[in-house]
Design an enzyme around this catalytic site. Sequence first.
Site, mmCIF file in Angstrom:
data_model
loop_
_atom_site.group_PDB
_atom_site.id
_atom_site.type_symbol
_atom_site.label_atom_id
_atom_site.label_comp_id
_atom_site.label_asym_id
_atom_site.label_seq_id
_atom_site.Cartn_x
_atom_site.Cartn_y
_atom_site.Cartn_z
ATOM 1 N N PRO A 135 -7.683 6.675 -44.380
ATOM 2 C CA PRO A 135 -9.099 6.769 -44.756
ATOM 3 C C PRO A 135 -10.041 5.822 -44.008
ATOM 4 O O PRO A 135 -11.167 6.202 -43.704
ATOM 5 C CB PRO A 135 -9.118 6.413 -46.251
ATOM 6 C CG PRO A 135 -7.713 6.537 -46.708
ATOM 7 C CD PRO A 135 -6.837 6.310 -45.523
ATOM 8 N N LYS A 195 -16.757 10.481 -31.028
ATOM 9 C CA LYS A 195 -16.835 11.253 -32.269
ATOM 10 C C LYS A 195 -18.076 10.881 -33.078
ATOM 11 O O LYS A 195 -18.776 11.764 -33.594
ATOM 12 C CB LYS A 195 -15.596 11.056 -33.147
ATOM 13 C CG LYS A 195 -15.708 11.943 -34.379
ATOM 14 C CD LYS A 195 -14.611 11.849 -35.391
ATOM 15 C CE LYS A 195 -15.064 12.638 -36.644
ATOM 16 N NZ LYS A 195 -14.088 12.577 -37.736
#
Lengths: 296, 296, 296, 296
Positions: B67, B172
């Site tokens: 995460p 990204k």
Amino acid sequence: MSLSIGFIGLGNMGGPMAANLVKAGHQVKVFDLNQSVVNDLASNGALAATDAKHCATDIDVLISMLPASKHVKSLYLGDTGLIHVLAKNTLVIDCSTIDAASAREVGAELGEQGIAFVDAPVSGGVAGATAGTLTFIVGGDDAHFSQAQHVLADMGKNIFHAGAIGAGQIAKICNNMLLSILMAGTSEAIQMGINNGLDAKVLSDIMTASSGRNWTLELYNPCPGVMETAPASNNYKPGFMVDLMAKDLGLAMEAAQQSNSATPMGSMAKNLYTMLQHQGAGSDDFSAIFKLFSKE
Amino acid sequence: MSLSIGFIGLGNMGGPMAANLVKAGHQVKVFDLNQSVVNDLASNGALAATDAKHCATDIDVLISMLPASKHVKSLYLGDTGLIHVLAKNTLVIDCSTIDAASAREVGAELGEQGIAFVDAPVSGGVAGATAGTLTFIVGGDDAHFSQAQHVLADMGKNIFHAGAIGAGQIAKICNNMLLSILMAGTSEAIQMGINNGLDAKVLSDIMTASSGRNWTLELYNPCPGVMETAPASNNYKPGFMVDLMAKDLGLAMEAAQQSNSATPMGSMAKNLYTMLQHQGAGSDDFSAIFKLFSKE
Amino acid sequence: MSLSIGFIGLGNMGGPMAANLVKAGHQVKVFDLNQSVVNDLASNGALAATDAKHCATDIDVLISMLPASKHVKSLYLGDTGLIHVLAKNTLVIDCSTIDAASAREVGAELGEQGIAFVDAPVSGGVAGATAGTLTFIVGGDDAHFSQAQHVLADMGKNIFHAGAIGAGQIAKICNNMLLSILMAGTSEAIQMGINNGLDAKVLSDIMTASSGRNWTLELYNPCPGVMETAPASNNYKPGFMVDLMAKDLGLAMEAAQQSNSATPMGSMAKNLYTMLQHQGAGSDDFSAIFKLFSKE
Amino acid sequence: MSLSIGFIGLGNMGGPMAANLVKAGHQVKVFDLNQSVVNDLASNGALAATDAKHCATDIDVLISMLPASKHVKSLYLGDTGLIHVLAKNTLVIDCSTIDAASAREVGAELGEQGIAFVDAPVSGGVAGATAGTLTFIVGGDDAHFSQAQHVLADMGKNIFHAGAIGAGQIAKICNNMLLSILMAGTSEAIQMGINNGLDAKVLSDIMTASSGRNWTLELYNPCPGVMETAPASNNYKPGFMVDLMAKDLGLAMEAAQQSNSATPMGSMAKNLYTMLQHQGAGSDDFSAIFKLFSKE
């Protein structure tokens, strides 16, 4: 089908547009305050009108291409306006980029006199005007749109029907506001990549193939050297000038205000373009906003 | 070529990614703190590792999908990190979306021990993970990228090499920051059109065919009813959640700060997404930002 | 010195203003489209004019207090305007808050007929109008300002001379744009403090004693409970409504556009207030922008 | 009451602060990596410590004034940190401006060893440090605040207790974020007035007497010529540098992110200050943001 067409406003855009109508075989009567551009067109097959009134007489269609609302309103309305000259059933096509409220006002007054009106702002720039590949975004009722379409097809490639009178203007400024956001956003994303050690071309390629894809990445990369044909690689020679984008964003802000719309991204872009103007870049291509985020 | 692959982190994304590696014929050893997802994969051909250390032993490649930065740093570094377990020449592929600085830190420390590292954050969502059509944006040196490419090709379709270690993360977030700007800008442009009487579908079509074109207009229209398959037409069921976009924008703001980059459009988008979260829309699709500009 | 004064526009603000002129001993003739407010004032010593023309006849000074530019322009200009009724040397004081361009237009046309004009927008709200403690920001030449000052002193406490005709409007919207920025900025600073565990009152006290000090912290704290007398502690009962701040910010955006000024902070505030309106808070006090940054 | 005080970090701020403690009669032991500033203070009555550890030994209070979080953490924590040197019950006062999370981390670790800690960032600049008129905003428990207050009173005038450990840092950056908003907002309001023909001094006076009043209008007008003593009238010689405001806004953005606070005005200010830095104005006074809105 050859038509008798009046054309008022022969600037960088209007001149080549009228020329394309001549080439398409229409009988074109032209007028501009600048006599030399009238003469140019006359020597290429157009009729030189002596004044706006003359230009608006004995025609099927009148096209206008003017800088701003006040010129359009003053041409058509008021005591000396063409509203007193135009024959019933003439189709008026105003290709100027103006605020929608003014377009609606002109259209409504002409309509009361039985004169048809559509607003048909263009995009595609001088190159598109010359090549006859402009995009027209048209507002008006269905029948008038159909009529206009036939004429516009001789000057452009894409002809959209956005809705009722004024809708052409609204759709154009929605599009151009979004374009300014794409350009500013793409510029700052590429700059952030560069500032973090990425190659601008590599990053542009990745985003073009990903969810960041947009018109500016595909056709108009704002970073010098990434796209050989883009203004950015040609010293930001326009193209579409910062001053013109600022004008369109001004119209967008007016429309936002009149409709009480929230436009945080568009307002941000408007302020960035205003700051760019203040730095003396008004005559650069609008992709020069890239420089605003640069560290040098 | 079948490889021995360890895979740590079997959540919504990691689970189907590991399953695709199994299908591709690799020997896959899996670990997660949630034993039931380990069991699921084990019953489909994977080996169940007893813990992270076991998962990282006797393998060619280790993939992690976690995460946040702190999980990645704590998995690899420190006294109890896998840095003490991984064999020299193992290739570590971290697919988590984390800040570039952390990626560089982990890559550098592993590199000192002769362990290869690339950061390879993904886009494409759960659907792409399941279908094996993810996009990977990879940072690392050329040789390691080549190695990684072969493995990633069994989980995705587009594999980009953005630059050195950390560049995958930067590229990204540049892309996702730009995506948030496209989505917010497209939403407010459509809302302004609607507020001025335009039909959202007509306006969207015009802008898609014009210079406002972008990924959201083409594939992910934020206005309910315009695009049947888009989350907007399905009550903003994600898709890609507001909370996740807010997380990525957080990483973008960190990268902007560390590199002293000006990102006025991205900052605007970040604040709009934060306000959207505060209104309780964190679990909606990120196109729900459209509602923020609505007059209700 | 008792004057004969006409007063047109007896709304929430105009009513009590006219009443204060009566109290000060002037002969006041009043008119409004709403007959009941005319009657109220007549029963308190004013003369009831039968219409605007009557109100503008046989007077030394005419004061108007109207909602928007179009009302002001239509009252004074055009074929049926008071420009044809007012005696030379009458002093017109327009207390409406309108755009500067309209104020200049009205002033110029009246001036050509020898009628004196100042724009004198007010601040201070209904409470200030009733108490006779309004602030007037006046635009006009020195002689007319001196004349106006004597009348305005019977309705207000602070009377500023901002410059030539229109300058009153500009100064007022510069001030109110800045006020909206103070209110939004103070709100988000306090919310960030709260979100980080600080007590709103303690933080407010610290900032009031430091370089964050501003009018909103001193007199109008936007956080409920910090300042007993502030609208925030009274369920955001106005005070000065969100809708009115949004109107003033609209005028500010127009002025920015006409002068090509960059106003990134003001534009941000404008968009935040528009979003607040869309959330249904238009009739709340403008300090309710505090809620826009709240997590609940 | 004379105390034995260690002082580490003798830069532009720390140097004069330590000198004031000497003047107040304390026994002050000083250390800095720059030996010449140590010598200067030693020749004025301070003791020169040979290193940080020496400086932290046999003292009642240790004060540190360092550039950033990493210096503070490295001074106190880790294998070589002063945490292993400081006697139980020593009071540590860190006057550095750092992120609250780091302050809490240092405070918590010291606390576990029985060492008292408060964060006490300052405002007031070099002038305030020299004059002994600094403002301290303190985070820590009540008892430690009381202790610290006695020492801080010898270096400053206003000493606030913001809350628990870390609260000093949060309150300071809330204040400085708000200050940046006041400065940017005041600058653009004055520029808009100028662009519309108003006199900057007249407009400033009006807003100072109205609801736009704020610290920058009262004491630090950003427009050259309005206020003789302000940096704006002295070629933007700092004062408080753009680079320092940008640093504080960076801390504010971090705090906003960590607490998921919406700060649209603060983010706007941060981006404007970053653009100002890119234009080469990093060493100018922070009121130079006025120039960013200028038309030249």
